[in-house]
Motif scaffolding. Structure first.
Motif, PDB file in Angstrom:
ATOM      1  N   ALA A 140      11.059  33.228  -9.594  1.00 42.14           N
ATOM      2  CA  ALA A 140      11.782  34.102  -8.636  1.00 42.14           C
ATOM      3  C   ALA A 140      12.914  34.788  -9.271  1.00 42.14           C
ATOM      4  O   ALA A 140      12.986  36.014  -9.020  1.00 42.14           O
TER       5      ALA A 140
ATOM      6  N   THR B  53       8.992  36.275  -3.508  1.00 37.97           N
ATOM      7  CA  THR B  53      10.161  35.435  -3.836  1.00 37.97           C
ATOM      8  C   THR B  53      10.238  34.265  -2.822  1.00 37.97           C
ATOM      9  O   THR B  53      10.890  33.069  -3.236  1.00 37.97           O
TER      10      THR B  53
ATOM     11  N   PHE C 167      12.949  39.112  -9.824  1.00 40.84           N
ATOM     12  CA  PHE C 167      14.232  39.832  -9.217  1.00 40.84           C
ATOM     13  C   PHE C 167      14.589  40.518 -10.347  1.00 40.84           C
ATOM     14  O   PHE C 167      14.844  41.878 -10.383  1.00 40.84           O
TER      15      PHE C 167
END
Length: 239
Positions: A216, A204, A220
Motif C-alpha cells: 500500500a 489500496t 502511494f
C-alpha cells in the motif's frame, strides 16, 4: 434565523496584510530593517499603537525579528515561521501553490499518510473497511463527474485513511492544505485520470484489507513520485 453583522477588515488586519505581502513578494527581504514605529505610523496614516501591536503579531508569525534597542528586521520565515506563516503564504499565492511549495506539500502527505497506511493495514476493523469501501464507491460514481467533484471524493478517501489511523491532528493538517489548494488536487486528477486514480484506490483498499502495508505504501509513494517528476518537468519547460 439570526445573522451576524459583517465587518470590514480592521486597520490592524490591513497593516498585517500589507507587511506580509511586501515580505512574501520580496519587496522586503530577510535582514531589511523596518522604519521606526513612529515613521511607519506616519507613512501609513495609522496610530503607533496599531503598528506596535501589528509588529508583535508579525514577529509571532515568523515574519519579523524584534531586536531590543536595535530595531525591527525582516526574518527568514522559512526558518522562523510556523503554521500561521504557512497559511499566510498560501493565502498570498492563491489556490494553486507554486511548484516548490506543491512538491513540499506532496512530501508532507508522505509523512502523514505512510504511517497511517501502516497502522490501518495492521490494525483495522470491519467498520473501517466498510467506511473505505463506501468512499471508494463515491469515488467510482464521481468518475463521470468533473475533475473538481472527483478531487473532492479522492480527498475524502485519503483523509479517511489518516483519520482511521487514530491520529487526530493529521486530518486537520490535510483539511488546511486542501481548502487552500483545491486547484492543485484538481490538476492532479486531470493529469493522472479519474479511472487510473480509482483503480489505485481500489488496489489500496485491497492491500489494507490483506494487511499488506508495504504494498500500500509503495503504491502511494509511486503515485506521489510520478506526480512530482511531472511537476518538476513542467516547471523546467516553462523556465
Amino acid at each position: 434565523m439570526a445573522f451576524k453583522k459583517i465587518d470590514a477588515p480592521s486597520i490592524k488586519e490591513l497593516f498585517l496584510s500589507q507587511i506580509e505581502e511586501q515580505i512574501l513578494s520580496g519587496e522586503l527581504k530577510p535582514g531589511d530593517r523596518l522604519p521606526s514605529e513612529r515613521d511607519l505610523a506616519d507613512a501609513m496614516g495609522i496610530s503607533k499603537t496599531i503598528v506596535h501591536e501589528g509588529i508583535r503579531d508579525l514577529a509571532r508569525r515568523g515574519f519579523l525579528n524584534v531586536e531590543s534597542r536595535k530595531g525591527v528586521y525582516v526574518a527568514d520565515y522559512t526558518t522562523t515561521g510556523n503554521m500561521d506563516t504557512l497559511f499566510a503564504i498560501i493565502r498570498y499565492r492563491g489556490d494553486m501553490p507554486d511548484t516548490k511549495m506543491l512538491i513540499s506539500l506532496l512530501d508532507t502527505r508522505i509523512y502523514l499518510e505512510c504511517p497511517a497506511l501502516t497502522i490501518l493495514a495492521k490494525k483495522h476493523t470491519a467498520e473501517d473497511i466498510a467506511k473505505l469501501e463506501a468512499l471508494l464507491a463515491d469515488v467510482h460514481i464521481a468518475i463521470s463527474s468533473d475533475a473538481v467533484t472527483f478531487a473532492n471524493a479522492l480527498f475524502l478517501y485519503r483523509r479517511t485513511i489518516v483519520s482511521l489511523s487514530g491520529n487526530c491532528i493529521s486530518p486537520l493538517i490535510m483539511n488546511a492544505f486542501f481548502t487552500s489548494s483545491i486547484s492543485a488536487w484538481t490538476y492532479y486528477v486531470e493529469y493522472t485520470g479519474q479511472q487510473t486514480i480509482y483503480d489505485t484506490l481500489e488496489q489500496t483498499t485491497e492491500y489494507i484489507k490483506a494487511g499488506d502495508s508495504e504494498s500500500a505504501i509503495r503504491l502511494f509513494q509511486e503515485c506521489i513520485e510520478r506526480y512530482k517528476r511531472h511537476l518538476s518537468e513542467s516547471a523546467r519547460n516553462l523556465s
